[in-house]
Design an enzyme around this catalytic site. Structure first.
Site, short mmCIF file in Angstrom:
data_model
loop_
_atom_site.label_atom_id
_atom_site.label_comp_id
_atom_site.label_asym_id
_atom_site.label_seq_id
_atom_site.Cartn_x
_atom_site.Cartn_y
_atom_site.Cartn_z
N ASP A 1 64.21 65.87 94.15
CA ASP A 1 63.39 65.00 93.29
C ASP A 1 64.29 64.08 92.47
OD1 ASP A 1 61.12 64.03 91.85
OD2 ASP A 1 61.70 65.34 90.20
N ASP B 1 65.21 59.63 92.90
CA ASP B 1 65.03 58.54 91.93
C ASP B 1 66.36 57.78 91.79
OD1 ASP B 1 62.33 59.07 91.40
OD2 ASP B 1 62.59 58.96 89.22
C1 IPM Z 1 57.88 62.93 93.35
C2 IPM Z 1 57.23 63.22 92.02
C3 IPM Z 1 56.55 64.58 92.06
C4 IPM Z 1 57.63 65.62 92.29
C5 IPM Z 1 55.72 64.98 90.82
C6 IPM Z 1 54.74 63.92 90.41
C7 IPM Z 1 55.02 66.29 91.04
O1 IPM Z 1 58.14 63.13 90.97
O2 IPM Z 1 57.19 62.93 94.37
O3 IPM Z 1 59.09 62.66 93.37
O4 IPM Z 1 58.28 66.07 91.34
O5 IPM Z 1 57.82 65.99 93.45
MN MN Z 2 60.07 62.33 91.59
#
Ligand code: IPM
Ligand code: MN
Ligand code: NAD
Length: 327
Positions: free
Chosen positions: A226, A230
């Protein structure tokens, strides 16, 4: 037969970016038979429904689900994220979260385990609300779950540059890290042509920024994946270009941008729809429409030129698909 696709626009910028994605898919000449699902924060505030088992059962018979983003400041954190997005990933056993990144001289893909780890929901409170309160949140790692994810990464590497890096924190997480490391090494033996590497996840954050060219396929657990994705978006043109596929190979799968509902820009019309458009291209790959998917990716290939409002960027991509020289 048109492909049957469930649409969950969701919250914030979600419905706006999905509208552009559907526009682009139509312009690429692929016909979809869509079913709309009114789910997300507004629906929850209206009648308390987040996601029912009946809806999940309907989804099992679809070819794909196309999702914008869910979660809103109007609802406490976790209600929609866990109750809708994670329920969807878990109940449909979408065990692979595949997130590709293309940037300045680099091209790599993160394979994030998508059903276990700290996301599993293990833990709870003791003595809640007292000064002695305890909260635990465990990390669930099964041999089966870890192995199928790592195996997928090696299979994918065989179709690419034959290099897999595992990212973890084996120097501290000595139980889950040990299971991941042993499984990685055992699976690697079955793929002698694939070169392997290991990075602690904190060091991987340095290499993502300073030397992302080193990566081909990265395999990692749910939470590290996760966070790393990003960052992957931020070093690959921006989060507005980061796409993802939530896969159970051979079954209904779900496609969504990496980004969220972006409440800070919701309603302003400035959200970049490219991440949703590229997630649509990943969906077309899954639907056997790779030729159209490749044309969409080619139309999105120059991120710096994709500027403007949400609908203007969508129009630009559509114009490029039509071969319009002025675009
Ligand atoms: C992602 C999002 C989700 C995650 C959340 C909204 C549950 O951040 O898809 O990256 O943490 O997987
Ligand atoms: Mn995420
Ligand atoms: P976010 O990804 O929504 O936003 C982070 C930053 O990126 C914000 O400044 C936002 O304006 C910017 N951004 C995001 N998408 C953009 C786009 N397409 N174009 C331009 N800028 C963009 O993350 P957050 O603010 O931490 O989360 C907001 C909500 O979304 C929370 O409820 C969170 O749980 C949820 N969320 C959902 C998903 C999902 O549904 N897949 C993913 C991540 C977060």
């Amino acid at each position: 037969m048109p492909h049957r696709v469930g649409i969950v626009g969701g919250d914030g910028i979600g419905p706006d970016v999905i509208a552009e994605g559907l526009k682009v898919i139509a312009a690429a000449g692929v016909e979809l038979d869509t079913v709309d699902y009114d789910l997300g924060g507004d629906r929850y505030l209206k009648d308390g429904v987040v996601l029912t088992d009946e809806i999940v059962d309907e989804w099992r018979d679809l070819d794909a689900i196309y999702l914008g983003a869910v979660g809103t400041p109007d609802v406490p954190p976790g209600v929609i994220e866990r109750g809708l997005l994670l329920k969807m990933r878990f109940d449909l056993d979408l065990y692979i979260n595949q997130r590709p990144f293309v940037g300045d001289g680099h091209e790599f893909v993160v394979i994030r385990e998508n059903t276990e780890g700290t996301y599993a929901g293990e833990g709870g409170f003791l003595r809640k609300g007292t000064p002695e309160e305890i909260a635990t949140q465990g990390s669930v790692n099964t041999r089966h779950g870890v192995e199928r994810c790592i195996r997928y990464a090696f299979e994918l590497a065989m179709t690419r540059r034959k290099h897999v890096t595992m990212c973890h924190k084996t120097n501290v997480l000595t139980f889950s890290g040990d299971l991941w490391e042993r499984t990685f090494n055992e699976v690697a033996e079955e793929y002698p042509e694939v070169e392997t590497a290991y990075n602690h996840v904190d060091a991987a954050c340095i290499y993502f920024v300073q030397d992302p060219q080193r990566y081909d396929v990265i395999v990692t657990d749910n939470l590290f994946g996760d966070i790393l994705t990003d960052l992957g978006g931020a070093v690959s043109g921006g989060i507005g270009f980061a796409s993802s596929a939530n896969l159970h190979p051979g079954r209904v799968s779900m496609f969504e941008p990496v980004h969220g509902s972006a409440p800070d820009i919701a309603g302003t019309g400035v959200a970049n729809p490219t991440a949703a458009v590229l997630s649509g291209a990943l969906m077309l790959d899954h639907l056997g429409e790779s030729e159209a998917a490749d044309r969409i990716r080619a139309a999105c290939a120059d991120p710096e030129s994709l500027t403007g409002s949400t609908t203007e960027i969508g129009d630009l991509i559509v114009a490029r698909l039509g071969g319009d020289e002025r675009s």
